[in-house]
Design a protein around this motif. Structure first.
Motif, short mmCIF file in Angstrom:
data_model
loop_
_atom_site.label_atom_id
_atom_site.label_comp_id
_atom_site.label_asym_id
_atom_site.label_seq_id
_atom_site.Cartn_x
_atom_site.Cartn_y
_atom_site.Cartn_z
N LEU A 42 -67.44 148.83 82.08
CA LEU A 42 -68.29 148.59 83.24
C LEU A 42 -69.46 147.65 82.95
O LEU A 42 -69.90 146.92 83.84
N ALA A 43 -69.95 147.65 81.72
CA ALA A 43 -71.10 146.79 81.41
C ALA A 43 -70.81 145.32 81.70
O ALA A 43 -71.56 144.67 82.42
N PRO A 44 -69.72 144.75 81.19
CA PRO A 44 -69.44 143.34 81.51
C PRO A 44 -69.06 143.13 82.97
O PRO A 44 -69.39 142.10 83.56
N LEU A 45 -68.38 144.11 83.57
CA LEU A 45 -68.03 143.98 84.98
C LEU A 45 -69.28 143.95 85.85
O LEU A 45 -69.40 143.13 86.77
N ALA A 46 -70.20 144.84 85.58
CA ALA A 46 -71.44 144.90 86.37
C ALA A 46 -72.25 143.63 86.22
O ALA A 46 -72.87 143.16 87.18
N ALA A 47 -72.24 143.07 85.03
CA ALA A 47 -73.00 141.84 84.80
C ALA A 47 -72.38 140.65 85.51
O ALA A 47 -73.09 139.81 86.09
N ASN A 48 -71.05 140.55 85.50
CA ASN A 48 -70.37 139.39 86.07
C ASN A 48 -70.06 139.54 87.54
O ASN A 48 -69.83 138.54 88.23
N HIS A 49 -70.01 140.78 88.04
CA HIS A 49 -69.66 141.03 89.44
C HIS A 49 -70.60 142.07 90.02
O HIS A 49 -70.22 143.21 90.29
N PRO A 50 -71.85 141.71 90.22
CA PRO A 50 -72.87 142.69 90.65
C PRO A 50 -72.61 143.30 92.02
O PRO A 50 -73.23 144.31 92.35
#
Length: 207
Positions: A42-50
């Protein structure tokens, strides 16, 4: 799951949500995956797709499969699920089952132990709602051994506390208890049983 592939598979499956900002993505996940999912999924997903929002439900293996099949979850992450025609695995990662023992146990000094040795000592195990219970029971049965746990629970956290308190051992994949092992609270040993080495974590969707 495999860290380098996890985000790719998640993005592929979540593509339908990208155009509709604010829609909630529902993920059913085993307790042992939660920390790794937050950090490496989720960390990279949240950063790239807020614009994406997530609802995380912690559940046992059977419940995870049910939620995926019945449409209550968009994604499921489970350990050693029974194959079903109604689900499809989009990612697999080999995650052998390990023995988790108190740091002062004689077994803690060993690189690997036999399942029979683990069962000769007091142990706690996840209950029947979890794939690990069936996995260990099957391996024990193949050896002509019965499971007689001192404690059965639905909580991985409780298992780790049980071992950390020096009461007895347990059975978990390495990723579920790696933080506690690094802190010196418990020891992880490999299980010298072929069937327990070839176990996988599954990222699944409805077929």
């Amino acid at each position: 799951l495999v860290r380098q592939d996890e985000e790719t598979f998640l993005l592929d499956q979540l593509g339908k949500f990208r155009a509709s900002g604010g829609q909630v993505v529902r993920i059913a996940v085993g307790e042992g995956f939660a920390a790794d999912l937050m950090q490496n999924g989720l960390a990279p997903l949240a950063a790239n797709h807020p614009h994406l929002r997530f609802r995380i439900n912690i559940a046992g293996t059977e419940e995870i499969q049910r939620q995926v099949v019945e449409g209550d979850a968009d994604l499921g992450i489970a350990y050693n699920p029974v194959p079903m025609e109604a689900t499809r695995a989009v990612a697999l990662a080999r995650q052998p089952l390990c023995g988790v023992v108190p740091v002062h146990s004689p077994l803690a000094e060993r690189r690997s132990v036999r399942l029979a040795e683990m069962l000769d000592h007091p142990f706690a195990i996840l209950d029947a709602r979890h794939g690990i219970r069936a996995l260990v029971a099957r391996a024990a049965g193949d050896l002509g051994l019965a499971l007689r746990p001192q404690v059965e629970t639905s909580s991985i956290a409780a298992l780790i506390r049980y071992v950390g308190a020096g009461i007895g051992g347990s059975f978990l994949p390495r990723f579920s208890v790696s933080i506690q092992a690094e802190r010196g609270e418990v020891a992880i040993v490999e299980l010298d049983e072929e069937s327990l080495r070839h176990v996988s974590a599954h990222l699944m969707v409805r077929a």
